[in-house]
Scaffold this motif. Structure first.
Motif, PDB file in Angstrom:
ATOM      1  N   SER A   1      -9.433  12.188   7.579  1.00 49.47           N
ATOM      2  CA  SER A   1      -8.391  11.841   6.614  1.00 49.47           C
ATOM      3  C   SER A   1      -7.017  12.056   7.208  1.00 49.47           C
ATOM      4  O   SER A   1      -6.117  11.227   7.036  1.00 49.47           O
ATOM      5  N   VAL A   2      -6.859  13.190   7.920  1.00 50.76           N
ATOM      6  CA  VAL A   2      -5.552  13.485   8.509  1.00 50.76           C
ATOM      7  C   VAL A   2      -5.199  12.438   9.548  1.00 50.76           C
ATOM      8  O   VAL A   2      -4.079  11.921   9.587  1.00 50.76           O
ATOM      9  N   ILE A   3      -6.207  12.066  10.386  1.00 53.57           N
ATOM     10  CA  ILE A   3      -5.953  11.046  11.401  1.00 53.57           C
ATOM     11  C   ILE A   3      -5.562   9.725  10.754  1.00 53.57           C
ATOM     12  O   ILE A   3      -4.601   9.058  11.154  1.00 53.57           O
TER      13      ILE A   3
ATOM     14  N   LEU B   1      -4.188   9.288   7.854  1.00 53.86           N
ATOM     15  CA  LEU B   1      -2.841   9.421   7.282  1.00 53.86           C
ATOM     16  C   LEU B   1      -1.781   9.277   8.369  1.00 53.86           C
ATOM     17  O   LEU B   1      -0.787   8.565   8.203  1.00 53.86           O
ATOM     18  N   LEU B   2      -2.027   9.944   9.521  1.00 52.99           N
ATOM     19  CA  LEU B   2      -1.053   9.871  10.610  1.00 52.99           C
ATOM     20  C   LEU B   2      -0.922   8.441  11.128  1.00 52.99           C
ATOM     21  O   LEU B   2       0.186   7.950  11.362  1.00 52.99           O
ATOM     22  N   LEU B   3      -2.076   7.753  11.251  1.00 57.41           N
ATOM     23  CA  LEU B   3      -2.046   6.361  11.700  1.00 57.41           C
ATOM     24  C   LEU B   3      -1.248   5.509  10.720  1.00 57.41           C
ATOM     25  O   LEU B   3      -0.446   4.656  11.115  1.00 57.41           O
TER      26      LEU B   3
ATOM     27  N   LEU C   1       1.110   6.453   8.685  1.00 56.15           N
ATOM     28  CA  LEU C   1       2.536   6.764   8.788  1.00 56.15           C
ATOM     29  C   LEU C   1       3.136   6.135  10.037  1.00 56.15           C
ATOM     30  O   LEU C   1       4.211   5.543   9.999  1.00 56.15           O
ATOM     31  N   TRP C   2       2.386   6.255  11.155  1.00 56.49           N
ATOM     32  CA  TRP C   2       2.892   5.706  12.398  1.00 56.49           C
ATOM     33  C   TRP C   2       3.034   4.189  12.272  1.00 56.49           C
ATOM     34  O   TRP C   2       4.048   3.603  12.642  1.00 56.49           O
TER      35      TRP C   2
ATOM     36  N   SER D   1       3.387   2.397   9.593  1.00 63.39           N
ATOM     37  CA  SER D   1       4.471   2.045   8.680  1.00 63.39           C
ATOM     38  C   SER D   1       5.814   2.202   9.366  1.00 63.39           C
ATOM     39  O   SER D   1       6.707   1.363   9.217  1.00 63.39           O
TER      40      SER D   1
ATOM     41  N   LEU E   1       6.101   5.498   3.614  1.00 63.23           N
ATOM     42  CA  LEU E   1       7.044   6.425   4.248  1.00 63.23           C
ATOM     43  C   LEU E   1       7.940   7.098   3.220  1.00 63.23           C
ATOM     44  O   LEU E   1       8.229   8.297   3.336  1.00 63.23           O
TER      45      LEU E   1
ATOM     46  N   PHE F   1       6.004   9.798   1.629  1.00 65.62           N
ATOM     47  CA  PHE F   1       5.796  10.917   2.552  1.00 65.62           C
ATOM     48  C   PHE F   1       7.054  11.785   2.627  1.00 65.62           C
ATOM     49  O   PHE F   1       6.975  13.012   2.509  1.00 65.62           O
TER      50      PHE F   1
END
Lengths: 260, 277
Positions: free
Chosen positions: A18-20, A22-24, A26-27, A29, B95, B98
């Motif tokens: 899930s964290v990965i 989410l990070l993907l 965000l990146w 976006s 974003l 977040f």
């Protein structure tokens, strides 16, 4: 023992995934929208200069904007009222325990969800060509918008009512209208009023920006002042809105506390 | 008959009678106020009410456009199409949410009543949050456009700051509703502030935080669809051009795009939230 350890490991993997993800997200976006914090930091002085232009507020302007402000409140009052009235049949149609037939309540809910997805500014922009530039288009947009909010909240309240009185009504041979009027309405009236007031609070805020597309209220002036860089008047309008919204929220909260 | 009712009323104790009169008076005053407000509102409405002379044509054109949407606009070779605009909108919402989820945490602790000993501290925190909430996203977007120029980044910042108002309030309330005994137990066993925060507070509020953040994400997706009207990126810009140009088939396809996107996001986010809490 083995089972517990395995399950713990599984849940750890799930969290990690899930964290990965989410990070993907965000990146991706950030990449797509070309976020650059350098721009932000180099732009911060611009924000402050815009804020500095806002001071001191043009206090004399308060008088001038009172008329449009009252129009904004009027748009919210009438829109919420019409929306509240129109929502009643939709609430009854969408409630499982009133309608009983899935052929009725599923389509009603579908329409309700559809209405709720359309932004109010877009609704206003669609009504402006019909009613012309002015508050009537805004009232219509707020009507549809609050219909969505009130109906969604209220049908859930209707579904949570005590079935006892309803069964009693059926047992003594009440017809459907009597059944709704004496079995359902007394149980949800207070909830309905509370949601009505809640929608009104949201609508006052929504009505402020409707003027952007020509649907009346204070937004038209706000837009003009922003476009002509008269920031000290912009801040007057914003402060005025802040006061009006705060007063309305205070009154509405007090009434809602009494209702429920 | 009449004397009988009078007698019955006289039989009631004095304070009950007084209360009854007060109650009637109160209902009367409330009714009068409500009637006055509506009289004022409707008078203005009747005065304003007008229908465009060519409203019939407009309605026909709008309906025609929405029924026959411009399907070609979904994917176009240049990349200036519906799909890209919708992805931009989603990216702005992701974003923005977040940023606000991170920013609102200190505000939430500031506004929570059980986190500070003095009442005025949480009181000012609550006031600041409600002041942020009243600032409309569109105005914030214009301010940020002044700083970072036209484009989606201004929209992200606007959403990020605006959402702090609501998320901070919701987070603060969930901190207030928290069970304080684990915290006391940890303090009693000699944990420092950071440890109590990490082991007693975070595990309790995390599911609610995530659920509220997802809820705010749903709201932000809707808000991001209109940010483009002032030039802050997303689907709003092509939408306002299509509306101003009366190209209703274009409006129709954008409307369908927004409805589909919001519905899917609501569905996914609702499903995750159900599992969280």
């Amino acid at each position: 023992m083995m089972d517990v350890a395995k399950r713990r490991q599984l849940s750890r993997i799930k969290t990690l995934l899930s964290v990965i993800f989410l990070l993907l997200l965000l990146w991706g976006s950030g990449y797509r929208t070309q976020v650059s914090f350098q721009d932000l930091f180099s732009g911060i002085p611009n924000i402050f200069s815009a804020l500095a232009d806002m001071l001191p507020p043009d206090w004399g302007y308060f008088d001038y904007v009172t008329g449009p402000m009252l129009e904004t409140i009027r748009i919210a009052i009438l829109g919420t009222t019409f929306g509240g009235i129109l929502s009643i049949p939709i609430i009854l149609l969408s409630s499982r325990n009133v309608t009983r037939s899935p052929f009725l309540f599923y389509p009603a809910r579908f329409i309700l969800n559809l209405i709720r997805t359309i932004p109010e500014l877009l609704l206003a922009a669609l009504f402006v060509p019909i009613f012309g530039i002015g508050p009537v288009a805004g009232i219509c947009a707020i009507t549809v918008f609050s219909l969505g909010i009130i109906a969604k909240l209220a049908y859930e309240a209707v579904e949570a009512i005590d079935p006892g009185p309803l069964e009693a009504m059926t047992a003594v041979g009440a017809n459907k209208i009597q059944w709704v009027f004496f079995g359902v309405v007394p149980q949800v009236a207070a909830h309905f009023m509370s949601y009505f007031l809640y929608a009104f609070e949201i609508n006052v805020r929504a009505a402020v920006i409707l003027g952007y597309v020509g649907a009346g209220g204070i937004g038209i002036i706000l837009n003009n002042m922003l476009a002509s860089f008269q920031y000290n008047r912009v801040i007057t309008i914003i402060l005025y809105t802040l006061i009006v919204v705060a007063v309305i929220e205070f009154i509405s909260n007090k009434i809602r506390e009494k209702l429920l | 008959m009449r004397t009988e009712t009078v007698n019955k009323k006289a039989l009631l104790p004095k304070d009950v009678r007084k209360r009854l009169i007060w109650r009637r008076l109160k209902i009367g005053v409330i009714a009068a106020v409500v009637i006055l407000i509506y009289a004022w509102a409707f008078r203005g409405f009747v005065k304003d009410f007008k229908i465009n002379p060519n409203a019939g044509q407009s309605i026909k054109a709008i309906f025609n456009g929405i029924i026959h949407p411009d399907w070609d606009y979904i994917v176009e070779p240049g990349g200036e199409d519906l799909l890209h605009a919708l992805i931009d909108t989603l990216a702005i919402a992701v974003l923005g949410t977040f940023i606000s989820a991170v920013l609102c945490i200190p505000f939430a602790f500031w506004a929570a009543r059980n986190m500070s000993r003095r009442r005025w501290i949480s009181g000012t925190g609550k006031f600041v949050l409600s002041a942020i909430r009243v600032f409309p996203e569109l105005i914030m977007a214009i301010l940020f456009i002044a700083a970072v120029g036209l484009g989606p980044f201004a929209g992200i910042l606007a959403l990020g700051f605006h959402s702090v108002g609501m998320l901070g309030k919701l987070f603060g309330e969930s901190i207030e509703n928290m069970d304080l005994s684990p915290r006391e137990a940890l303090i009693a066993s000699g944990a420092n502030r950071l440890q109590t925060l990490w082991f007693a507070i975070v595990p309790q509020v995390l599911p609610e935080f995530m659920s509220y953040t997802l809820y705010r994400f749903e709201v932000s997706v809707r808000a991001a669809t209109i940010l483009g009207i002032v030039g802050a990126g997303g689907i709003g810009a092509p939408l306002i051009f299509a509306l101003q140009g009366h190209t209703w088939d274009r409006v129709g396809i954008i409307l369908i795009g927004i409805i589909v996107m919001v519905t899917i996001i609501d569905y996914i986010s609702g499903a995750i939230r159900k599992r969280l809490v």
